[in-house]
Motif scaffolding. Structure first.
Motif, PDB file in Angstrom:
ATOM      1  N   LYS A 165       0.812  -1.217   0.000  1.00  0.00           N
ATOM      2  CA  LYS A 165       0.000   0.000   0.000  1.00  0.00           C
ATOM      3  C   LYS A 165       0.845   1.267   0.000  1.00  0.00           C
ATOM      4  O   LYS A 165       0.331   2.354  -0.319  1.00  0.00           O
ATOM      5  CB  LYS A 165      -0.937   0.010   1.208  1.00  0.00           C
ATOM      6  CG  LYS A 165      -1.946  -1.137   1.196  1.00  0.00           C
ATOM      7  CD  LYS A 165      -2.807  -1.116   2.446  1.00  0.00           C
ATOM      8  CE  LYS A 165      -3.771  -2.303   2.463  1.00  0.00           C
ATOM      9  NZ  LYS A 165      -4.572  -2.333   3.712  1.00  0.00           N
ATOM     10  N   GLY A 166       2.125   1.136   0.382  1.00  0.00           N
ATOM     11  CA  GLY A 166       2.978   2.314   0.421  1.00  0.00           C
ATOM     12  C   GLY A 166       2.588   3.244   1.550  1.00  0.00           C
ATOM     13  O   GLY A 166       1.914   2.868   2.501  1.00  0.00           O
ATOM     14  N   PHE A 174      -3.643   1.913  -7.242  1.00  0.00           N
ATOM     15  CA  PHE A 174      -2.860   0.687  -7.205  1.00  0.00           C
ATOM     16  C   PHE A 174      -2.920  -0.041  -8.542  1.00  0.00           C
ATOM     17  O   PHE A 174      -3.815   0.172  -9.359  1.00  0.00           O
ATOM     18  CB  PHE A 174      -3.368  -0.217  -6.067  1.00  0.00           C
ATOM     19  CG  PHE A 174      -3.328   0.435  -4.718  1.00  0.00           C
ATOM     20  CD1 PHE A 174      -2.176   0.409  -3.959  1.00  0.00           C
ATOM     21  CD2 PHE A 174      -4.435   1.119  -4.225  1.00  0.00           C
ATOM     22  CE1 PHE A 174      -2.123   1.039  -2.723  1.00  0.00           C
ATOM     23  CE2 PHE A 174      -4.401   1.748  -2.993  1.00  0.00           C
ATOM     24  CZ  PHE A 174      -3.234   1.704  -2.232  1.00  0.00           C
ATOM     25  N   LYS A 175      -1.931  -0.925  -8.721  1.00  0.00           N
ATOM     26  CA  LYS A 175      -1.902  -1.760  -9.920  1.00  0.00           C
ATOM     27  C   LYS A 175      -1.491  -3.174  -9.513  1.00  0.00           C
ATOM     28  O   LYS A 175      -0.887  -3.396  -8.450  1.00  0.00           O
ATOM     29  CB  LYS A 175      -0.897  -1.202 -10.931  1.00  0.00           C
ATOM     30  CG  LYS A 175       0.553  -1.178 -10.436  1.00  0.00           C
ATOM     31  CD  LYS A 175       1.475  -0.535 -11.460  1.00  0.00           C
ATOM     32  CE  LYS A 175       2.916  -0.473 -10.938  1.00  0.00           C
ATOM     33  NZ  LYS A 175       3.829   0.221 -11.873  1.00  0.00           N
ATOM     34  N   SER A 176      -1.812  -4.135 -10.365  1.00  0.00           N
ATOM     35  CA  SER A 176      -1.485  -5.530 -10.084  1.00  0.00           C
ATOM     36  C   SER A 176      -0.159  -5.897 -10.740  1.00  0.00           C
ATOM     37  O   SER A 176       0.076  -5.577 -11.909  1.00  0.00           O
ATOM     38  CB  SER A 176      -2.598  -6.443 -10.603  1.00  0.00           C
ATOM     39  OG  SER A 176      -2.289  -7.796 -10.356  1.00  0.00           O
ATOM     40  N   PHE A 199       0.267  -9.356  -6.771  1.00  0.00           N
ATOM     41  CA  PHE A 199       0.201  -8.440  -5.639  1.00  0.00           C
ATOM     42  C   PHE A 199      -0.289  -7.086  -6.136  1.00  0.00           C
ATOM     43  O   PHE A 199      -0.041  -6.691  -7.280  1.00  0.00           O
ATOM     44  CB  PHE A 199       1.575  -8.263  -4.988  1.00  0.00           C
ATOM     45  CG  PHE A 199       2.077  -9.471  -4.255  1.00  0.00           C
ATOM     46  CD1 PHE A 199       1.922  -9.568  -2.882  1.00  0.00           C
ATOM     47  CD2 PHE A 199       2.701 -10.511  -4.933  1.00  0.00           C
ATOM     48  CE1 PHE A 199       2.401 -10.682  -2.198  1.00  0.00           C
ATOM     49  CE2 PHE A 199       3.168 -11.609  -4.264  1.00  0.00           C
ATOM     50  CZ  PHE A 199       3.019 -11.703  -2.893  1.00  0.00           C
ATOM     51  N   GLU A 200      -0.973  -6.369  -5.246  1.00  0.00           N
ATOM     52  CA  GLU A 200      -1.347  -4.986  -5.517  1.00  0.00           C
ATOM     53  C   GLU A 200      -0.285  -4.074  -4.934  1.00  0.00           C
ATOM     54  O   GLU A 200       0.075  -4.202  -3.761  1.00  0.00           O
ATOM     55  CB  GLU A 200      -2.706  -4.663  -4.890  1.00  0.00           C
ATOM     56  CG  GLU A 200      -3.890  -5.371  -5.533  1.00  0.00           C
ATOM     57  CD  GLU A 200      -4.211  -4.787  -6.908  1.00  0.00           C
ATOM     58  OE1 GLU A 200      -4.128  -3.547  -7.053  1.00  0.00           O
ATOM     59  OE2 GLU A 200      -4.527  -5.574  -7.817  1.00  0.00           O
ATOM     60  N   ILE A 201       0.249  -3.150  -5.745  1.00  0.00           N
ATOM     61  CA  ILE A 201       1.213  -2.168  -5.250  1.00  0.00           C
ATOM     62  C   ILE A 201       0.793  -0.789  -5.759  1.00  0.00           C
ATOM     63  O   ILE A 201      -0.002  -0.680  -6.701  1.00  0.00           O
ATOM     64  CB  ILE A 201       2.651  -2.491  -5.707  1.00  0.00           C
ATOM     65  CG1 ILE A 201       2.784  -2.347  -7.238  1.00  0.00           C
ATOM     66  CG2 ILE A 201       3.065  -3.873  -5.248  1.00  0.00           C
ATOM     67  CD1 ILE A 201       4.232  -2.436  -7.732  1.00  0.00           C
ATOM     68  N   PRO A 202       1.265   0.285  -5.145  1.00  0.00           N
ATOM     69  CA  PRO A 202       0.920   1.634  -5.608  1.00  0.00           C
ATOM     70  C   PRO A 202       1.250   1.819  -7.092  1.00  0.00           C
ATOM     71  O   PRO A 202       2.304   1.388  -7.573  1.00  0.00           O
ATOM     72  CB  PRO A 202       1.764   2.541  -4.722  1.00  0.00           C
ATOM     73  CG  PRO A 202       1.924   1.765  -3.446  1.00  0.00           C
ATOM     74  CD  PRO A 202       2.051   0.341  -3.879  1.00  0.00           C
ATOM     75  N   ALA A 203       0.342   2.484  -7.798  1.00  0.00           N
ATOM     76  CA  ALA A 203       0.477   2.640  -9.255  1.00  0.00           C
ATOM     77  C   ALA A 203       1.778   3.320  -9.685  1.00  0.00           C
ATOM     78  O   ALA A 203       2.365   2.924 -10.704  1.00  0.00           O
ATOM     79  CB  ALA A 203      -0.728   3.409  -9.794  1.00  0.00           C
ATOM     80  N   PRO A 204       2.296   4.348  -8.956  1.00  0.00           N
ATOM     81  CA  PRO A 204       3.531   5.002  -9.426  1.00  0.00           C
ATOM     82  C   PRO A 204       4.802   4.164  -9.232  1.00  0.00           C
ATOM     83  O   PRO A 204       5.845   4.504  -9.785  1.00  0.00           O
ATOM     84  CB  PRO A 204       3.588   6.279  -8.570  1.00  0.00           C
ATOM     85  CG  PRO A 204       2.233   6.458  -7.990  1.00  0.00           C
ATOM     86  CD  PRO A 204       1.698   5.080  -7.831  1.00  0.00           C
ATOM     87  N   ARG A 239      11.398 -10.032  -9.013  1.00  0.00           N
ATOM     88  CA  ARG A 239      10.903  -8.663  -9.156  1.00  0.00           C
ATOM     89  C   ARG A 239      10.702  -8.019  -7.790  1.00  0.00           C
ATOM     90  O   ARG A 239      10.268  -8.672  -6.835  1.00  0.00           O
ATOM     91  CB  ARG A 239       9.608  -8.629  -9.968  1.00  0.00           C
ATOM     92  CG  ARG A 239       9.846  -9.006 -11.430  1.00  0.00           C
ATOM     93  CD  ARG A 239       8.701  -8.576 -12.335  1.00  0.00           C
ATOM     94  NE  ARG A 239       9.052  -8.769 -13.745  1.00  0.00           N
ATOM     95  CZ  ARG A 239       9.699  -7.893 -14.480  1.00  0.00           C
ATOM     96  NH1 ARG A 239      10.054  -6.721 -13.938  1.00  0.00           N
ATOM     97  NH2 ARG A 239       9.988  -8.130 -15.750  1.00  0.00           N
ATOM     98  N   ILE A 240      11.005  -6.712  -7.729  1.00  0.00           N
ATOM     99  CA  ILE A 240      10.981  -5.959  -6.479  1.00  0.00           C
ATOM    100  C   ILE A 240      10.050  -4.763  -6.631  1.00  0.00           C
ATOM    101  O   ILE A 240      10.252  -3.924  -7.527  1.00  0.00           O
ATOM    102  CB  ILE A 240      12.384  -5.427  -6.117  1.00  0.00           C
ATOM    103  CG1 ILE A 240      13.438  -6.524  -6.238  1.00  0.00           C
ATOM    104  CG2 ILE A 240      12.379  -4.794  -4.736  1.00  0.00           C
ATOM    105  CD1 ILE A 240      13.343  -7.617  -5.237  1.00  0.00           C
ATOM    106  N   PRO A 241       9.001  -4.632  -5.796  1.00  0.00           N
ATOM    107  CA  PRO A 241       8.202  -3.401  -5.818  1.00  0.00           C
ATOM    108  C   PRO A 241       9.053  -2.244  -5.298  1.00  0.00           C
ATOM    109  O   PRO A 241       9.528  -2.282  -4.165  1.00  0.00           O
ATOM    110  CB  PRO A 241       7.039  -3.720  -4.872  1.00  0.00           C
ATOM    111  CG  PRO A 241       7.535  -4.816  -3.995  1.00  0.00           C
ATOM    112  CD  PRO A 241       8.543  -5.591  -4.773  1.00  0.00           C
TER     113      PRO A 241
END
Length: 498
Positions: A265-266, A272-274, A282-287, A432-434
């Motif tokens: 969620k940041g 958010f984007k998948s 996973f859902e992470i913040p879009a930017p 991959r790393i958010p």
């Protein structure tokens, strides 16, 4: 040269002091450890002691005089007991307990639906003082009663717990039912001597002890009032240790929830984007970006495939056992190894960890990871991977990411090996790393580090209490310091054990 993983006992003779994690300290360690005297006890008036003789025959005569009820004393072995104060007895284990050897029931009777009795197969089911149930047995073969002392009789030999209810015991355990000794005193008395119990073990690949082996164990037995006082002191310390452990576990639960929130969620994000960090979305913040690890690092490698010679002093050699993400520095307690300067240079030709790099366990146990926070030289085992991040990512952020439980589970799934899993470097590079902006990485790291600090402080307190307990066991269970005549409150839990 082959690396020896197990502790050596060669330096301990029949008259040596016992030493174990829960037991007595060595003479070297005793200089720095708490004792009964500096824990608030006054030294008792000197008591005459029964002196250990120099031969087995004289020893047997002494012990028969101490305990005339046993006709087999001359065949017993004291295993480093040394001398006991006047008024104490040296009793063979069969004289103070009933022994029930475990036996594993058919696997068809095992279940996780709580049908039947709790089933404990070996020391893997042990907690701090009482076992943790995960399996039940609908048709037990051998059982232990509530308050029996459970002892591990198959590798590792000598670990102890206390049954907190009627339960089924497998062949890795024996139940000791006290009949002429306080049950908690028995627990601590055997714990203080647990390292000596391992000397009874036989078997070239799988050490174990038999009921006949247990018959050879002797126990120093003071009068019952003194047993209860000794057990009360040690049990009070154990209660403090268990409370500290509860603080650690609670903080870790909080951390697990927090890391999941901030990694998906940041901080203050609402769009958010998948993304797929592996087989799971996973859902992470879009930017945020989501690069592969190799795109944001200078180097990803592992320790050299070289088996060094260990030396008593030199350059630290880290293995997976030294990695603890809740410690600021590497954890050398119980596993400290050194290599020569020459071997260090050879080992570090391939991998030369520096401050800000991240080390990750990649063999057998996949994860955890720990940031390098020292400029001091060290070398690493081949089972450790090294990640050298670029300026776009904080090492602290990568440390938190690779200690995130879903990522550890994912990497375990990706790691081949039926008996020993290994995380391939190619797999690690493609992970991959958010990735948030650096400013947000700093905020995330700050939030999570505050919980890490709480865990670290509690772990240090647990170690302090462990050292205190170790010193007290050495002093009280050998009679070096006497509780007789001391104003010590008897705890109800201790009295209930006899």
């Amino acid at each position: 040269m082959e690396i020896v993983e197990d502790d050596e006992l060669d330096e301990l003779g029949a008259d040596g002091a016992s030493s174990s994690e829960e037991g007595a300290a060595s003479e070297t360690d005793r200089d720095e450890e708490p004792t009964a005297e500096n824990a608030g006890f006054e030294e008792a008036d000197p008591d005459p002691v029964t002196t250990r003789s120099g031969s087995r025959r004289e020893d047997g005569e002494r012990r028969r005089a101490t305990n005339s009820s046993s006709k087999a004393d001359s065949g017993q072995e004291i295993f480093g007991l040394g001398s006991v104060p006047e008024g104490w007895e040296v009793r063979p284990l069969p004289n103070v307990v009933e022994v029930e050897m475990g036996s594993s029931p058919p696997s068809s009777t095992y279940n996780e639906e709580e049908q039947g009795l709790p089933f404990y197969q070996g020391n893997a089911d042990f907690g701090h003082m009482t076992p943790k149930v995960s399996t039940w047995c609908s048709d037990p073969v051998k059982t232990a009663e509530k308050d029996d002392v459970l002892i591990s009789i198959r590798a590792p030999v000598g670990d102890l717990n206390i049954a907190d209810e009627h339960c089924c015991i497998g062949r890795g355990l024996a139940a000791l039912r006290p009949n002429e000794v306080n049950g908690l005193y028995l627990f601590y008395g055997l714990a203080e001597r647990s390292r000596w119990l391992t000397r009874l073990a036989s078997g070239s690949t799988f050490k174990s002890v038999s009921s006949a082996d247990l018959d050879k164990v002797d126990l120093p037995v003071p009068p019952l009032p003194e047993q209860r006082k000794i057990a009360s002191v040690l049990y009070a310390v154990d209660q403090a240790i268990q409370k500290t452990e509860a603080i650690i576990e609670q903080a870790k639960r909080v951390k697990r929830g927090l890391v999941g929130d901030v990694m998906t969620k940041g901080i203050g994000r609402d769009e958010f984007k998948s993304v797929h960090l592996g087989p799971t979305a996973f859902e992470i913040p879009a930017p945020w970006k989501c690069p592969q690890l190799e795109e944001i690092t200078h180097k990803i490698t592992d320790g050299a495939h070289i088996t060094p010679d260990y030396v008593e002093e030199g350059v630290p050699f880290l293995s997976t056992k030294n990695i603890d993400p809740f410690e600021e520095h590497f954890d050398f307690s119980g596993y400290e190894r050194y290599v020569t300067e020459k071997d260090h240079r050879k080992l570090n030709e391939k991998c030369n960890p520096e401050m800000g790099d991240v080390l990750i366990c990649r063999r057998a146990t996949i994860g955890p990871a720990q940031l390098v926070r020292t400029d001091d030289p060290f070398s690493i085992f081949v089972g450790l991977g090294m990640i050298k991040p670029r300026k776009s990512v904080m090492g602290e952020y990568l440390e938190q990411f690779f200690n995130w439980e879903p990522i550890i589970k994912m990497l375990n799934v990706k790691s081949p090996g039926s008996t020993m899993k290994t995380l391939n470097l190619s797999t690690l590079r493609k992970q991959r790393i958010p990735l948030p902006p650096l400013s947000e990485q700093e905020e995330i790291v700050g939030i999570l580090s505050s919980v890490d600090e709480e865990v670290s402080n509690a772990k240090q307190e647990k170690k302090r209490l462990g050292r205190l307990k170790k010193g007290l066991m050495q002093d009280l269970l050998t009679g070096e310091f006497r509780t007789a005549g001391k104003a010590i409150d008897l705890l109800d839990e201790v009295v209930s054990h006899g």
